[in-house]
Enzyme design. Structure first.
Site, short mmCIF file in Angstrom:
data_model
loop_
_atom_site.label_atom_id
_atom_site.label_comp_id
_atom_site.label_asym_id
_atom_site.label_seq_id
_atom_site.Cartn_x
_atom_site.Cartn_y
_atom_site.Cartn_z
CE LYS A 86 -3.68 0.09 2.63
NZ LYS A 86 -4.47 0.00 3.88
C1 E4P Z 1 -7.78 1.11 4.08
O1 E4P Z 1 -6.89 1.12 3.26
C2 E4P Z 1 -7.71 1.92 5.28
O2 E4P Z 1 -6.69 1.37 6.04
C3 E4P Z 1 -8.95 1.92 6.12
O3 E4P Z 1 -10.05 1.41 5.44
C4 E4P Z 1 -9.22 3.19 6.83
O4 E4P Z 1 -10.38 2.99 7.57
P1 E4P Z 1 -10.82 3.95 8.77
O5 E4P Z 1 -11.20 5.26 8.16
O6 E4P Z 1 -12.00 3.25 9.36
O7 E4P Z 1 -9.66 4.04 9.70
#
Ligand code: E4P
Length: 227
Positions: A86
């Site tokens: 990522k």
């Molecule tokens: C995904 O890539 C993110 O890590 C995640 O969905 C963020 O989610 P949140 O806004 O609930 O922390």
């Protein structure tokens, strides 16, 4: 459409992977820190639970493209199987996605708030983009609309990149991105569990069992005949 668990909690991952048709696990630095474990062994343990065919995503921390590429290459060498790095969608992140594409390392562009961020990440070679639905909603934006716009842009311009909608606070947001044609969703364990939860379903199941027992007897709780 893919369903991923947005968590690094081994117990939750084991439980959900056992119950549901899960395609993989996504993590981010916040999610990892919550588990208070060493990073790499934690990732390896997650992979041993879900298996090497299912997708596993982990995020880099570097801010310069060269550092992101180094971290991504390190993770990609350490983690076998269906692994994705990522990369936050900063300018340096876009550069890193381009460089990693040349090295054959699979990426997901994360922290996406606008359709054009997704467009440029896809054009740079990201396999996935992750628009942050609930975080967009919290900024008085429309997370579902952003997901929908990204899907349209990818379709119009034949960009071979999938939209993994992320950041959900409720099942309604998930429901709407499904309707818009998101290729996948990644959600926290409690959100995934609420996909199936419905009090009427539980009431019906209890009622079926009670009616069965009222005729076949209290000890009869299976259609398989006991000897
Ligand atoms: C995904 O890539 C993110 O890590 C995640 O969905 C963020 O989610 P949140 O806004 O609930 O922390």
């Amino acid at each position: 459409m893919e369903i991923l668990i947005d968590s690094a909690n081994l117990e939750s991952i084991r439980e959900l992977n056992d119950l549901y048709p899960i395609d993989g696990v996504t993590t981010n630095p916040t999610i990892v820190v919550k588990e208070k474990r060493t990073f790499l062994p934690l990732l390896k343990e997650i992979q041993s639970i879900i298996g090497e065919e299912k997708m596993l995503f982990a995020q880099v921390l570097g801010e310069q493209a060269e550092d992101m590429v180094k971290e991504a290459s390190y993770l990609n060498e350490e983690i076998n199987g269906n692994f994705y790095v990522k990369i936050p969608v900063t300018d340096e992140g876009i550069k890193a996605i381009k460089l990693l594409k040349l090295q054959g390392i699979k990426t997901l562009a994360t922290t996406i708030y606008t359709p054009l961020q997704a467009f440029i990440a896809a054009k740079a070679g990201a396999e996935y983009v992750a628009p942050y639905v609930n975080r967009i909603d919290n900024l008085a934006g429309n997370g579902v609309q952003v997901v929908s716009d990204i899907i349209k842009i990818f379709e119009h311009h034949h960009l071979p990149c999938k939209v993994l909608a992320a950041s959900f606070k409720n099942t309604q947001q998930v429901h709407h991105v499904c309707l818009e044609g998101a290729h996948g969703v990644t959600a926290a364990p409690e959100i995934i569990k609420s996909f199936t939860a419905h009090p009427s379903t539980e009431t019906n199941v209890r009622q079926f069992m009670n009616e069965w027992k009222s005729f076949y007897g209290e000890s009869s709780n299976s259609i398989i005949k006991k000897n």
